[in-house]
Design a protein around this motif. Structure first.
Motif, short mmCIF file in Angstrom:
data_model
loop_
_atom_site.label_atom_id
_atom_site.label_comp_id
_atom_site.label_asym_id
_atom_site.label_seq_id
_atom_site.Cartn_x
_atom_site.Cartn_y
_atom_site.Cartn_z
N GLY A 246 46.27 38.04 48.56
CA GLY A 246 45.29 38.25 47.51
C GLY A 246 44.91 39.70 47.28
O GLY A 246 44.00 39.98 46.49
N VAL A 247 45.60 40.62 47.93
CA VAL A 247 45.32 42.05 47.77
C VAL A 247 46.34 42.62 46.79
O VAL A 247 47.55 42.38 46.91
CB VAL A 247 45.40 42.78 49.12
N ALA A 248 45.89 43.39 45.81
CA ALA A 248 46.76 44.04 44.84
C ALA A 248 46.52 45.53 44.90
O ALA A 248 45.40 46.00 44.68
CB ALA A 248 46.48 43.52 43.42
N ALA A 249 47.57 46.27 45.24
CA ALA A 249 47.48 47.73 45.36
C ALA A 249 46.36 48.14 46.31
O ALA A 249 45.69 49.15 46.10
CB ALA A 249 47.29 48.38 44.00
N GLY A 250 46.15 47.37 47.37
CA GLY A 250 45.16 47.70 48.38
C GLY A 250 43.77 47.16 48.12
O GLY A 250 42.90 47.30 48.98
N TYR A 251 43.53 46.54 46.96
CA TYR A 251 42.19 46.05 46.62
C TYR A 251 42.21 44.55 46.39
O TYR A 251 43.15 44.01 45.79
CB TYR A 251 41.68 46.74 45.34
N SER A 252 41.15 43.89 46.85
CA SER A 252 40.94 42.48 46.56
C SER A 252 39.65 42.33 45.76
O SER A 252 38.70 43.09 45.94
CB SER A 252 40.86 41.65 47.85
N LEU A 253 39.64 41.36 44.85
CA LEU A 253 38.49 41.16 43.98
C LEU A 253 37.39 40.40 44.72
O LEU A 253 37.62 39.30 45.22
CB LEU A 253 38.91 40.39 42.73
N VAL A 254 36.21 40.99 44.78
CA VAL A 254 35.05 40.32 45.38
C VAL A 254 34.40 39.39 44.37
O VAL A 254 34.09 38.24 44.67
CB VAL A 254 34.03 41.37 45.90
N GLY A 255 34.19 39.89 43.16
CA GLY A 255 33.58 39.08 42.12
C GLY A 255 32.98 39.96 41.03
O GLY A 255 33.17 41.18 41.01
N PHE A 256 32.24 39.32 40.13
CA PHE A 256 31.62 40.03 39.01
C PHE A 256 30.11 39.89 39.10
O PHE A 256 29.58 38.86 39.51
CB PHE A 256 32.11 39.44 37.67
N ARG A 257 29.42 40.93 38.70
CA ARG A 257 27.95 40.94 38.71
C ARG A 257 27.45 41.65 37.47
O ARG A 257 28.20 42.29 36.74
CB ARG A 257 27.42 41.63 39.97
N THR A 258 26.14 41.54 37.25
CA THR A 258 25.54 42.23 36.13
C THR A 258 25.43 43.73 36.44
O THR A 258 25.20 44.12 37.60
CB THR A 258 24.13 41.66 35.83
N LEU A 283 30.59 39.85 27.22
CA LEU A 283 29.70 39.97 28.37
C LEU A 283 30.07 41.23 29.14
O LEU A 283 31.14 41.33 29.71
CB LEU A 283 29.81 38.74 29.26
N HIS A 284 29.19 42.22 29.15
CA HIS A 284 29.41 43.45 29.90
C HIS A 284 29.10 43.19 31.37
O HIS A 284 27.97 42.80 31.71
CB HIS A 284 28.54 44.57 29.35
N ALA A 285 30.08 43.42 32.22
CA ALA A 285 29.95 43.09 33.63
C ALA A 285 30.53 44.20 34.49
O ALA A 285 31.15 45.14 33.99
CB ALA A 285 30.63 41.75 33.94
N VAL A 286 30.33 44.05 35.78
CA VAL A 286 30.89 44.97 36.78
C VAL A 286 31.76 44.16 37.73
O VAL A 286 31.31 43.13 38.26
CB VAL A 286 29.78 45.70 37.56
N ALA A 287 32.98 44.60 37.92
CA ALA A 287 33.88 43.97 38.88
C ALA A 287 33.79 44.72 40.21
O ALA A 287 33.93 45.95 40.24
CB ALA A 287 35.32 43.98 38.36
N GLU A 288 33.54 44.00 41.27
CA GLU A 288 33.46 44.59 42.61
C GLU A 288 34.79 44.38 43.34
O GLU A 288 35.31 43.27 43.39
CB GLU A 288 32.33 43.94 43.41
N TRP A 289 35.31 45.48 43.90
CA TRP A 289 36.58 45.45 44.62
C TRP A 289 36.38 45.93 46.05
O TRP A 289 35.62 46.87 46.28
CB TRP A 289 37.62 46.33 43.93
N ARG A 290 37.04 45.29 46.99
CA ARG A 290 36.99 45.71 48.39
C ARG A 290 38.37 46.16 48.82
O ARG A 290 39.36 45.44 48.61
CB ARG A 290 36.49 44.57 49.28
N HIS A 291 38.44 47.33 49.41
CA HIS A 291 39.73 47.85 49.86
C HIS A 291 40.12 47.17 51.16
O HIS A 291 39.27 46.74 51.95
CB HIS A 291 39.66 49.37 50.05
N ALA A 292 41.44 47.11 51.39
CA ALA A 292 41.94 46.42 52.57
C ALA A 292 41.47 47.07 53.86
O ALA A 292 41.37 46.41 54.90
CB ALA A 292 43.48 46.40 52.54
#
Length: 555
Positions: A246-258, A283-292
């Motif tokens: 589930g990691v793409a280019a070192g980052y996995s998607l945590v989720g979206f928030r306001t 819907l303007h949102a923020v995607a949170e990414w966590r590095h491996a």
């Protein structure tokens, strides 16, 4: 004045370039872009001139040379000097108009865009048309200029993108030298590096060499891998290890928030809200990414993204829209993982279109039949697609039959909250017009234009999934949807026109939205996205599948 750019296609009829007819109680003709531009003094842009048949182009010769053209409804466009001479001789404008004479604007201008033939496939310009145009060759900007532009986008990766620029220039030279040969050489436009630079600037810990593979066609054993190694920009084994679980280019998607107040102001130019925005803005949102390398959720990278309204309300806690079935990455999954690893994502500037009978709206969010088992490779492919969506890039999934392309596409739709993505199954005999609008007969027996799935998705902020674009005839994809995908603008057969959200808002602020909509302008929704699937080039050469347009090219 704004341009009116129709795209040339091989199956574009001559009459369609001037006026089109609708049958109701009487026959009504609708002016097409060529006529509108001539009458209103617009800039007519003929894009993809090399794709048009030779018997279509002579229709424009008299308009280009003498500013005159006979229309199918009996009207006649007259040179402005001849019109003025008639009015000076005593004829009024109303009298001339009653006779069907129309004055061509003296501000009317034509700009034709095309690729050199040979080197690229297409039709060479016939001499009569060629003599009406002033030729100008536009080479790529100098390499140093492109390197400076990339360095301004992503300063930490200046050296990498300088080497990548040199590698793509070398690939372009090889492509030119092999023109007409039996061995095909892939080609990547220099502008593709800008998208990679913008994505790397958002996700700075991602290996740029791994991101580069998204815009370079697969060429296993060919010239591309050799070039990448020679210029020192080939992905390493450590880079490829960042494309699992589930990691793409070192980052996995945590989720979206306001977005917070400062984020909303910096990224969207507005104050953050906790609920879905209006239908026209998404819907303007923020995607949170966590590095491996960051096991804790506290260390994340925030990036802006526009989601469809169907995602629902957001809060301060990052979340993914779909509910997924989690499975462990055990040895029993390795066989499926290996099969799914054949899927690759490629940021593409081309995509395709709609069948007259086979297009389907597939409910995803609330369907009891769509539950996803997290195969690691497919989860990584989905994360890559979400990363492409951060920079508004359309994507192309390439893989052999049975590799899970459709599952990844539906998973991507569910992750971003597209409840009813519009799925179009492409086939060999699909025409250019099928992709935008189709003629249908209503209950009164009149013919009307019906929007195809691409137009519906573009104006309502949906996800357009194009299944099997490798089956389309060569040129159909680029000639119809190319501009909608790259510029979010397109001219429709019924006379209306889709404009990008930025262009629409700018014009509406000057003349008013009511006047703009009454002119036939439609606003492209910011949440509109395109995802295409295709089989690898060597797997789609059979006549049964239709092998015309290349499915392996990146853009």
């Amino acid at each position: 004045s704004g341009g009116v750019p129709p795209s040339a296609a091989a199956d574009l009829a001559g009459d369609s370039a001037r006026v089109s007819s609708r049958i109701s109680t009487t026959v009504r003709y609708v002016d097409q872009p060529v006529v509108k531009a001539a009458l209103h003094g617009r800039v007519l842009v003929l894009e993809g001139l090399e794709k048009a048949e030779r018997n279509l182009l002579p229709i424009l010769n008299n308009l280009l040379e003498n500013r005159e053209m006979a229309l199918e409804d009996g009207r006649f466009i007259v040179h402005p000097d001849r019109w003025d001479a008639l009015t000076h001789a005593g004829s009024s404008a109303a009298e001339l108009s009653s006779r069907g004479l129309l004055r061509a604007s003296d501000k009317f201008m034509v700009i034709a865009l095309g690729l050199p033939v040979p080197r690229f496939p297409g039709h060479a310009l016939d001499p009569p048309l060629r003599s009406r145009l002033q030729a100008y060759a536009m080479p790529h900007p100098p390499a140093e200029v492109r390197k400076q532009d990339l360095a301004a986008i992503d300063p930490p990766a200046t050296q990498f993108f300088a080497s990548a620029t040199d590698a793509l220039d070398a690939l372009d030279a090889i492509h030119a030298s092999r023109t007409g040969g039996a061995e095909a050489t892939p080609l990547v436009t220099p502008t593709a590096l800008s998208a990679i630079a913008r994505l790397h600037a958002m996700l700075p810990l991602s290996p740029p060499a791994l991101l580069l593979t998204r815009v370079i066609p697969q060429d296993v054993g060919g010239v591309v891998p050799k070039l990448l190694r020679r210029f020192g920009i080939a992905p390493s084994a450590e880079d490829y290890a960042l494309m699992t679980n589930g990691v793409a280019a070192g980052y996995s998607l945590v989720g979206f928030r306001t977005p917070r107040h400062d984020e909303a102001k910096a990224w969207f130019g507005e104050v953050a809200t906790t609920s879905a925005s209006t239908l026209s803005s998404g819907l303007h949102a923020v995607a949170e990414w966590r590095h491996a390398s960051s096991p804790g959720q506290s260390q994340t990278t925030a990036t802006p993204i526009v989601l469809p309204r169907s995602f629902g309300d957001l809060d301060d806690t990052p979340r993914i829209h779909k509910e997924q079935i989690q499975v462990s990455n055990t040895t029993s999954d390795q066989k499926n993982t290996t099969n799914a690893a054949a899927i690759t994502t490629t940021a593409a500037a081309a995509t395709a279109s709609s069948t007259s009978t086979g297009s389907t709206a597939v409910p995803v969010s609330h369907s009891p039949f769509v539950s996803f088992v997290d195969l690691p490779a497919q989860a990584s492919a989905c994360a890559s697609l979400v990363q492409d969506a951060l920079i508004s890039q359309s994507s192309l999934l390439i893989g052999p039959k049975g590799s899970g392309k459709t599952s990844v596409a539906r998973r991507f739709a569910e992750t971003l909250g597209y409840k009813y993505p519009l799925v179009v199954y492409c086939y060999r005999d699909m025409s250019a017009r099928d992709l935008l609008q189709r003629r249908e007969v209503d209950g009164r027996g009149s013919t009307v234009w019906r929007n195809a799935e691409a137009v519906t998705a573009a104006t309502e902020g949906g996800l357009l999934i194009l299944e099997g674009v490798h089956r389309l005839p060569m040129g159909v994809l680029a000639g119809t949807l190319g501009r909608l995908i790259s510029d979010r603008e397109v001219q429709l057969p019924d006379g209306s026109r889709i404009l990008s959200a930025e262009a629409y808002d700018e014009i509406a602020s000057e003349i008013g939205e009511i006047a703009l909509r009454s002119s036939g302008a439609l606003r492209a929704h910011p949440a509109f996205r395109v995802l295409a699937t295709a089989e690898p080039p060597k797997a789609n050469l059979s006549d049964e599948d239709g092998g015309g347009g290349g499915g392996g090219g990146g853009g």
